[in-house]
Design a protein around this motif. Structure first.
Motif, PDB file in Angstrom:
ATOM      1  N   ASP A   5       0.846  -1.190   0.000  1.00 16.67           N
ATOM      2  CA  ASP A   5       0.000   0.000   0.000  1.00 16.67           C
ATOM      3  C   ASP A   5       0.882   1.242   0.000  1.00 16.67           C
ATOM      4  O   ASP A   5       2.101   1.152  -0.092  1.00 16.67           O
ATOM      5  CB  ASP A   5      -0.985  -0.014   1.175  1.00 16.67           C
ATOM      6  N   THR A   7       1.820   3.166   2.255  1.00 17.60           N
ATOM      7  CA  THR A   7       2.750   3.283   3.375  1.00 17.60           C
ATOM      8  C   THR A   7       3.926   2.338   3.231  1.00 17.60           C
ATOM      9  O   THR A   7       4.859   2.378   4.019  1.00 17.60           O
ATOM     10  CB  THR A   7       2.053   2.981   4.716  1.00 17.60           C
ATOM     11  N   LYS A  45      -2.746   1.763  12.096  1.00 18.90           N
ATOM     12  CA  LYS A  45      -2.601   0.558  11.280  1.00 18.90           C
ATOM     13  C   LYS A  45      -3.814  -0.354  11.456  1.00 18.90           C
ATOM     14  O   LYS A  45      -4.292  -0.954  10.495  1.00 18.90           O
ATOM     15  CB  LYS A  45      -1.307  -0.158  11.623  1.00 18.90           C
ATOM     16  N   ARG A  47      -6.799   0.722  12.143  1.00 18.47           N
ATOM     17  CA  ARG A  47      -7.870   1.388  11.400  1.00 18.47           C
ATOM     18  C   ARG A  47      -7.779   1.061   9.913  1.00 18.47           C
ATOM     19  O   ARG A  47      -8.772   0.694   9.283  1.00 18.47           O
ATOM     20  CB  ARG A  47      -7.817   2.895  11.580  1.00 18.47           C
ATOM     21  N   ARG A  48      -6.582   1.184   9.333  1.00 21.51           N
ATOM     22  CA  ARG A  48      -6.412   0.897   7.901  1.00 21.51           C
ATOM     23  C   ARG A  48      -6.781  -0.549   7.578  1.00 21.51           C
ATOM     24  O   ARG A  48      -7.437  -0.826   6.573  1.00 21.51           O
ATOM     25  CB  ARG A  48      -4.971   1.162   7.465  1.00 21.51           C
ATOM     26  N   GLU A  51     -10.560  -1.051   7.776  1.00 22.05           N
ATOM     27  CA  GLU A  51     -11.187  -0.493   6.579  1.00 22.05           C
ATOM     28  C   GLU A  51     -10.953  -1.399   5.373  1.00 22.05           C
ATOM     29  O   GLU A  51     -11.855  -1.614   4.567  1.00 22.05           O
ATOM     30  CB  GLU A  51     -10.661   0.914   6.310  1.00 22.05           C
ATOM     31  N   ARG A  52      -9.749  -1.936   5.254  1.00 22.13           N
ATOM     32  CA  ARG A  52      -9.441  -2.866   4.162  1.00 22.13           C
ATOM     33  C   ARG A  52     -10.305  -4.113   4.280  1.00 22.13           C
ATOM     34  O   ARG A  52     -10.852  -4.601   3.289  1.00 22.13           O
ATOM     35  CB  ARG A  52      -7.965  -3.234   4.198  1.00 22.13           C
TER      36      ARG A  52
END
Length: 126
Positions: A5, A7, A45, A47-48, A51-52
């Motif tokens: 991704d 990041t 992280k 949270r990401r 969401e993914r």
């Protein structure tokens, strides 16, 4: 080499110096395994990855805190966001036991809002 991704994290996991969040799929259920200190550094992280996982449209999302060594308010805020935030498209179950993870959830009364289970196998039962 796997996809990354923006990041630089691999799409299947998010690793930081203090811990990691890994996404697994189990029969339509998305499982996020959190390792290390779930604090201000690791919370974004989580949270990401939540969401993914939501974009995959799982029937259920399980966040496994078994490997968490410290649960800060930032981590608890992300649990609430995963439960009722904009990406909350599936029921959330949280695996938490002992004083490191379960006790902070009890003290903040989040056990009244979140579905908390003592083990991953218990959380995966439909």
């Amino acid at each position: 080499m796997g996809e990354r991704d923006v990041t630089g994290d691999a799409l299947g996991d998010a690793v930081g110096s203090a811990g990691s969040v890994a996404l697994e799929h189990r029969d339509g259920t998305a499982v996020l395994r959190v390792e290390g200190a779930l604090d201000l550094a690791l919370a974004p992280k989580l949270r990401r990855m939540a969401e993914r996982a939501a974009r995959l449209r799982p029937s259920m999302l399980v966040i496994d805190l078994t490997g968490v060594t410290f649960l800060a308010s930032a981590g608890m805020a992300e649990l609430v966001r995963a439960h009722r935030g904009p990406a909350a498209s599936a029921p959330l179950r949280v695996v938490a036991t002992g004083r490191i993870t379960l006790r902070p959830l009890e003290l903040t009364r989040l056990v009244d809002e979140l579905a908390v289970y003592p083990s991953l196998s218990d959380a995966l039962v439909p």
